[in-house]
Design an enzyme around this catalytic site. Structure first.
Site, PDB file in Angstrom:
ATOM      1  N   SER A   1      -1.741  -0.847  13.892  1.00  0.00           N
ATOM      2  CA  SER A   1      -0.619  -0.074  14.466  1.00  0.00           C
ATOM      3  C   SER A   1       0.588  -0.942  14.831  1.00  0.00           C
ATOM      4  CB  SER A   1      -1.094   0.749  15.665  1.00  0.00           C
ATOM      5  OG  SER A   1      -1.924   0.011  16.501  1.00  0.00           O
TER       6      SER A   1
ATOM      7  N   TYR B   1      -8.324   0.748  -4.373  1.00  0.00           N
ATOM      8  CA  TYR B   1      -7.731   1.568  -3.309  1.00  0.00           C
ATOM      9  C   TYR B   1      -8.203   3.028  -3.416  1.00  0.00           C
ATOM     10  CZ  TYR B   1      -3.841   3.283  -0.341  1.00  0.00           C
ATOM     11  OH  TYR B   1      -3.067   3.859   0.640  1.00  0.00           O
ATOM     12  N   ALA B   2      -8.185   3.565  -4.644  1.00  0.00           N
ATOM     13  CA  ALA B   2      -8.597   4.962  -4.856  1.00  0.00           C
ATOM     14  C   ALA B   2     -10.069   5.153  -4.502  1.00  0.00           C
ATOM     15  CB  ALA B   2      -8.346   5.368  -6.308  1.00  0.00           C
TER      16      ALA B   2
ATOM     17  N   LYS C   1     -10.343   5.045  -0.676  1.00  0.00           N
ATOM     18  CA  LYS C   1      -9.808   6.248  -0.010  1.00  0.00           C
ATOM     19  C   LYS C   1     -10.647   7.486  -0.328  1.00  0.00           C
ATOM     20  CE  LYS C   1      -6.290   4.287   2.062  1.00  0.00           C
ATOM     21  NZ  LYS C   1      -6.243   4.154   3.524  1.00  0.00           N
TER      22      LYS C   1
ATOM     23  N   ILE D   1       4.931   7.546   1.671  1.00  0.00           N
ATOM     24  CA  ILE D   1       5.553   7.503   2.993  1.00  0.00           C
ATOM     25  C   ILE D   1       6.358   6.201   3.087  1.00  0.00           C
ATOM     26  CG2 ILE D   1       5.109   7.545   5.498  1.00  0.00           C
ATOM     27  CD1 ILE D   1       4.076  10.098   4.003  1.00  0.00           C
TER      28      ILE D   1
HETATM   29  P1  NAP Z   1       1.814  -1.015   6.282  1.00  0.00           P
HETATM   30  O1  NAP Z   1       3.210  -0.642   6.624  1.00  0.00           O
HETATM   31  O2  NAP Z   1       1.558  -2.021   5.233  1.00  0.00           O
HETATM   32  O3  NAP Z   1       1.072  -1.446   7.652  1.00  0.00           O
HETATM   33  C1  NAP Z   1      -0.269  -1.830   7.601  1.00  0.00           C
HETATM   34  C2  NAP Z   1      -0.799  -1.968   9.002  1.00  0.00           C
HETATM   35  O4  NAP Z   1      -2.190  -2.295   8.886  1.00  0.00           O
HETATM   36  C3  NAP Z   1      -0.154  -3.112   9.766  1.00  0.00           C
HETATM   37  O5  NAP Z   1      -0.137  -2.778  11.115  1.00  0.00           O
HETATM   38  C4  NAP Z   1      -1.095  -4.277   9.503  1.00  0.00           C
HETATM   39  O6  NAP Z   1      -1.127  -5.273  10.524  1.00  0.00           O
HETATM   40  C5  NAP Z   1      -2.431  -3.545   9.497  1.00  0.00           C
HETATM   41  N1  NAP Z   1      -3.459  -4.254   8.762  1.00  0.00           N
HETATM   42  C6  NAP Z   1      -3.440  -4.714   7.498  1.00  0.00           C
HETATM   43  N2  NAP Z   1      -4.596  -5.313   7.195  1.00  0.00           N
HETATM   44  C7  NAP Z   1      -5.364  -5.248   8.296  1.00  0.00           C
HETATM   45  C8  NAP Z   1      -6.653  -5.711   8.624  1.00  0.00           C
HETATM   46  N3  NAP Z   1      -7.397  -6.384   7.747  1.00  0.00           N
HETATM   47  N4  NAP Z   1      -7.123  -5.484   9.871  1.00  0.00           N
HETATM   48  C9  NAP Z   1      -6.374  -4.818  10.783  1.00  0.00           C
HETATM   49  N5  NAP Z   1      -5.143  -4.361  10.533  1.00  0.00           N
HETATM   50  C10 NAP Z   1      -4.646  -4.564   9.301  1.00  0.00           C
HETATM   51  O7  NAP Z   1       0.973   0.270   5.838  1.00  0.00           O
HETATM   52  P2  NAP Z   1       1.307   1.833   5.974  1.00  0.00           P
HETATM   53  O8  NAP Z   1       2.105   2.236   4.790  1.00  0.00           O
HETATM   54  O9  NAP Z   1       1.783   2.153   7.328  1.00  0.00           O
HETATM   55  O10 NAP Z   1      -0.165   2.432   5.739  1.00  0.00           O
HETATM   56  C11 NAP Z   1      -0.997   2.770   6.812  1.00  0.00           C
HETATM   57  C12 NAP Z   1      -2.208   3.511   6.263  1.00  0.00           C
HETATM   58  O11 NAP Z   1      -1.751   4.665   5.543  1.00  0.00           O
HETATM   59  C13 NAP Z   1      -3.038   2.719   5.289  1.00  0.00           C
HETATM   60  O12 NAP Z   1      -4.397   3.037   5.447  1.00  0.00           O
HETATM   61  C14 NAP Z   1      -2.560   3.193   3.942  1.00  0.00           C
HETATM   62  O13 NAP Z   1      -3.526   3.028   2.943  1.00  0.00           O
HETATM   63  C15 NAP Z   1      -2.287   4.640   4.244  1.00  0.00           C
HETATM   64  N6  NAP Z   1      -1.358   5.262   3.318  1.00  0.00           N
HETATM   65  C16 NAP Z   1      -0.065   4.863   3.243  1.00  0.00           C
HETATM   66  C17 NAP Z   1       0.790   5.486   2.366  1.00  0.00           C
HETATM   67  C18 NAP Z   1       2.233   5.116   2.240  1.00  0.00           C
HETATM   68  O14 NAP Z   1       2.910   5.672   1.365  1.00  0.00           O
HETATM   69  N7  NAP Z   1       2.772   4.235   3.062  1.00  0.00           N
HETATM   70  C19 NAP Z   1       0.313   6.513   1.536  1.00  0.00           C
HETATM   71  C20 NAP Z   1      -1.007   6.887   1.641  1.00  0.00           C
HETATM   72  C21 NAP Z   1      -1.841   6.267   2.537  1.00  0.00           C
HETATM   73  P3  NAP Z   1      -0.132  -6.570  10.502  1.00  0.00           P
HETATM   74  O15 NAP Z   1       1.246  -6.043  10.838  1.00  0.00           O
HETATM   75  O16 NAP Z   1      -0.669  -7.463  11.542  1.00  0.00           O
HETATM   76  O17 NAP Z   1      -0.192  -7.111   9.111  1.00  0.00           O
END
Ligand code: NAP
Length: 293
Positions: free
Chosen positions: A57, A199-200, A203, A232
């Protein structure tokens, strides 16, 4: 005579229905139907607050979720993997919004880190009411080029991390006979995507895991649902090559990327709203209409 008899039978059936309904309500710990509607209408006015863990987060969707829960007066554990400063900033913002926050660094790809995350939170706040499994990574490439480490790293964080965190949470929530788990999946887990086999699969696994947790824990008043975002705006999608963007937007009926706050609104509903108490095992796509059927 016949009509009177029929009326009697119907009246008997109605009494029977009422008594079986009240048996069901009694089994659910509720005495009268009027008590239920009063409880629902009173509680519908306000969201619940409690102790929440939001994995990953420090940025993106997880940050928006942490802020949305914090703004409801929740105690929020802000988890990060590497960016401590960003997580501390989120914690400060939560406190400004009227919530409480703590910051916990933990790699969701490691079981011992997950155990420590839950220990730190319960040592400080005594319980966990809400778990949002949001932390996620991508290591994209076509299947034929995917190295074992690329496969494993994504499975470890995006699937095993969700399993171990949910296992830790349900131990606590099961004793309290109350809790909500929201898993951030992806539309890719529903429809697949070339270049994202790891990833797929993770998920898709999260969606099936969500249903299983929901089935195992419904009797303990713990709900588990998944949210499946499309595209997103976040650091994750910022990494997508600009040359693909036009094509991506063409495939989204809404014609734009979603905002993290839009995902957070749905998560807040599932995590805190009394009206979501009867929703479990579901996956909600939030994708501007991309995967509508
Ligand atoms: P993001 O902007 O890349 O942020 C990722 C977050 O996860 C950061 O807070 C990061 O921490 C943390 N993180 C990464 N690896 C980690 C680990 N090994 N242990 C604990 N924390 C970890 O990602 P996002 O786009 O917000 O995505 C959030 C979730 O939504 C994910 O599960 C992603 O698969 C899902 N999602 C996203 C999208 C999209 O379009 N963005 C679409 C579908 C699903 P640090 O800041 O410390 O690196």
């Amino acid at each position: 005579m016949q009509t009177a008899c029929l009326n009697q039978q119907l009246a008997g059936a109605r009494v029977g229905m009422r008594s079986s309904a009240s048996r069901l309500l009694k089994a659910a710990g509720v005495r009268r139907s009027s008590t239920v509607s009063k409880a629902v209408s009173a509680s519908a006015l306000q969201l619940e607050s409690g102790v929440c863990i939001v994995t990953g987060s420090s940025r993106g969707i997880g940050k928006a979720v942490a802020l949305a829960l914090g703004a409801q007066g929740c105690k929020v554990a802000v988890n990060y993997a590497g960016r401590k400063d960003a997580a501390e900033e989120v914690a400060q913002q939560i406190e400004q919004l009227g919530g409480e926050a703590m910051v916990v660094g933990a790699n969701l790809g490691k079981r011992e880190d997950i155990e420590r995350l839950f220990k730190e939170v319960t040592d400080k706040w005594g319980t966990v009411n809400v778990l949002v499994n949001n932390a996620g990574i991508t290591r994209d490439t076509l299947m034929m080029r995917m190295k074992p480490e690329q496969w494993q790293e994504v499975i470890d964080v995006n699937l095993s991390g969700v399993f171990y965190a949910s296992q830790a949470a349900t131990k606590i929530m099961g004793k309290a006979r109350k809790g909500r788990i929201v898993n951030i999946a992806s539309v890719v887990g529903l429809v697949g995507n070339a270049g994202q086999a790891n990833y797929a699969a993770a998920k898709g696994g999260v969606i099936a895991l969500t249903k299983t947790i929901a089935r195992e824990y419904a009797g303990r008043n713990i709900t588990c649902n998944a949210v499946a975002p499309g595209f997103i705006a976040s650091d994750m999608t910022a990494a997508i090559d600009a040359k693909y963007e036009e094509q991506i937007l063409k495939g989204i009926p809404a014609g734009r990327y979603g905002q993290p706050e839009e995902v957070a609104g749905l998560v807040r509903f599932l995590a805190l709203d009394p009206a979501a108490a009867y929703i479990t095992g579901q996956t909600y796509a939030i994708d501007g209409g991309m995967t509508m059927q």
